[in-house]
Design an enzyme around this catalytic site. Sequence first.
Site, mmCIF file in Angstrom:
data_model
loop_
_atom_site.group_PDB
_atom_site.id
_atom_site.type_symbol
_atom_site.label_atom_id
_atom_site.label_comp_id
_atom_site.label_asym_id
_atom_site.label_seq_id
_atom_site.Cartn_x
_atom_site.Cartn_y
_atom_site.Cartn_z
ATOM 1 N N LYS A 54 0.844 -1.200 0.000
ATOM 2 C CA LYS A 54 0.000 0.000 0.000
ATOM 3 C C LYS A 54 0.877 1.247 0.000
ATOM 4 O O LYS A 54 0.643 2.186 -0.758
ATOM 5 C CB LYS A 54 -0.924 0.007 1.228
ATOM 6 C CG LYS A 54 -2.095 -0.957 1.079
ATOM 7 C CD LYS A 54 -2.825 -1.203 2.394
ATOM 8 C CE LYS A 54 -3.891 -2.276 2.188
ATOM 9 N NZ LYS A 54 -4.509 -2.753 3.416
ATOM 10 N N GLN A 98 -4.852 -1.364 9.575
ATOM 11 C CA GLN A 98 -4.762 -2.697 8.988
ATOM 12 C C GLN A 98 -5.408 -3.735 9.927
ATOM 13 O O GLN A 98 -5.074 -3.804 11.104
ATOM 14 C CB GLN A 98 -3.289 -3.051 8.733
ATOM 15 C CG GLN A 98 -3.070 -4.357 8.029
ATOM 16 C CD GLN A 98 -3.596 -4.384 6.603
ATOM 17 O OE1 GLN A 98 -3.438 -3.435 5.842
ATOM 18 N NE2 GLN A 98 -4.248 -5.475 6.238
ATOM 19 N N ASP A 121 -11.281 2.904 4.080
ATOM 20 C CA ASP A 121 -11.697 1.496 3.988
ATOM 21 C C ASP A 121 -13.228 1.379 3.932
ATOM 22 O O ASP A 121 -13.753 0.323 3.596
ATOM 23 C CB ASP A 121 -11.188 0.718 5.216
ATOM 24 C CG ASP A 121 -10.059 -0.239 4.875
ATOM 25 O OD1 ASP A 121 -9.865 -0.524 3.669
ATOM 26 O OD2 ASP A 121 -9.385 -0.710 5.805
#
Length: 296
Positions: A54, A98, A121
């Site tokens: 990422k 994460q 997200d």
Amino acid sequence: MTAKIIDGKAFAATIREKVAGHVARLKEEHGITPGLAVVLVGEDPASQVYVRSKGKQTVEVGMNSFEHKLDADTSEADLLALIDTLNKDDSVHGILVQLPLPKHLDEDLVINSISPEKDVDGFHISNVGLLGTGQKSMVPCTPLGSLMMLRDHHGSLSGMNAVVIGRSNIVGKPMAQLLLGDSCTVTIAHSRTKDLAEVVRRADIVVAAVGRPEMVPGDWIKEGATVIDVGINRIERDGKNVLVGDVDFASAKEVAGAITPVPGGVGPMTIACLLANTVTACCRSNDLSEPEGLTA
Ligand code: NDP
């Protein structure tokens, strides 16, 4: 029939190109560089790989990447304090924590402490509610990438029968909401669904998000259907470690009209959509027009 293989790797590259173009314009015309902060707690090897990837792709499209690596025993208070700092930092437009988090941390609490506008997200309860009510939201990356591939292949999805196998908050449920938003007739299947084979046979669109290697055989697929295989399963075959999806690719591609491979299908789209969401979040927070074709 041999299915068209939907090339997620190539499609993701076009998304990244669009994102990079938009980032360049934001810098040139407004002096703004979009920034993505990624928070990793602990040393889960798979998470470390994702975070590295990422960060690398964020920099490649011209954005700022801020990585925060915390020890596995970080307290909830310390993690929440970091998120609070990132929420208030104007150079950070997207925040991603994460998952999974170590067991002692409350995932829902942590995710809901991220400012919804920076929740790239799309897991914050506000974004879930906005998506569910058809309002502008941050959309979870994997379902967004899957939707983009479906739109690219079909144009309009209106009136199509879609079956989503899996009802997780991360993939299955938001995927179903997006398909409903595009006027599909949507069935959500899960581990208690009766006669799954028959349910899948009715579908013009099958999205498999189960986490069971090659569970969906070709003879469940309707002739000409489009198959989006979200599953990523590591198995041993012929003495080698290989990645396979939730769909039995070899038999399904003989029946389907189009199918995503694993690897090289949905996977690459997920990070591309994370970058797209970060640019979208940056534009929204600065009251600038959003890039076209990068949101749901
Ligand atoms: P979860 O484990 O959270 O959810 C799996 C879902 O599958 C559940 O709803 C479960 O039903 C359902 N299920 C399990 N067994 C069956 C069965 N025999 N028949 C029908 N349904 C079943 O997984 P995720 O949604 O997080 O992920 C799904 C897959 O997608 C995984 O392989 C994951 O690695 C992959 N993934 C890929 C991403 C990418 O970037 N390409 C990103 C995210 C995930 P129930 O609710 O009843 O238990």
